[in-house]
Design a protein around this motif. Sequence first.
Motif: not given
Length: 395
Positions: A13-17, A59-62, A70-71, A76-79
């Motif tokens: 699957v190729e996401p928009a970004r 690491e990402e939960a900053t 938004a990124e 997180f939505a992807s994971e």
Amino acid sequence: MASMVDKSLVQQVEPARGESRFVMLETIREYALEKLEASREEALTKRAHAAYCLVLAEEEATEQSGAEGAEWLERFASEHDNFRAALEWLTETGDAEWGLRLGTALFRYWEIREYLAEGRDRLGRLLKLAGAATPTKLRVRALFAAGVLAGEQGDYASADALINESQDIARELGDKTGIAVSLNALAVFARDRGDVATAHILFESSLALWRELGDQKAVARALSNLANVLKLQGDYDRARSLYAECLAIFRGLEDRTGVAWSLNYQGDVARDQGDSAAAQALYEQGLVIFRELGDRWGIAGTLADLGSLAREQRNYPRGHSLYRESIKFSGNWNINAGLPACWSVSRAQRLLNLMPSVSLRLAGAAAALRQNIGAPLTPAEQANWKQACIWHGRH
């Protein structure tokens, strides 16, 4: 992976970004899980998967805003399904430490994307594990997160109990940060229930602790919360003074998101005092910054405020245009996060007696969304709604 794609064992699957992702059909996944179990490496593999999810989440939960925020949300939505699988396994195996760490790292995502019931359920199950009973800072954070989610669902009794337990442990540990955030949460609940006097006292206590700790960003936020309550109490002079101090701190920290929201809140005070020109100027200053940051939530909220201001000035076409743009920005980011903007539009159009059929549809959509995510109107909002309905009926 290319070979597996060619054999149709996985799909690319190729996401928009972002990077490519690979997914399995349910039947293939079930077969793969059977093979994994037969290999006797299931526990080791699932622990490695949970470790990956934990590191990623922590690491990402900053705290991020604008385009970066938004990124982060999209990542997180992807994971999210991976996080769910990891949490489920950690809960089933009784790994309280990793489970609570992962749950608290996901708290902000659950709150923003409004997975309120899910987050509350997962944290609740983790907190009941035998290994989670020890009064640690990790338990303090988990209780706080569960309490906030309960409060946002309108379950204030459970919310108060969870936050108070969090505060008790924080006091026992000498964790002043934990005490300060719990006081702030209890103040928010009191304000949302309409108990503004109690909220005032609690916000003052939280602010005093943050000043003692020297956390300038936390001080600025506490100032903003206290100013909001003062505005509700009609103390506009002190509210303006606190918002000015808040704005100065955010500028000193070069926190442009904080600057933009401070300008927006100053606009609210000017608007409540009937100074429409000053309110519009402040809202527009904030909107410029939000647009530069790519902060969709800030853009949507400020557009809705400008729409309300136009409505109050009886510039109905401009108000309608601004409300529509607000919905576009909030809806494109996340349908649940767009709910407050939809609610503002519905209420404003009811008061205007404009496009009643559209207003009713918006009200119905907002009510359905709130029911779906388990986030009812606060008592204060319900009172405003009742007043608006009475006004509409009379006119």
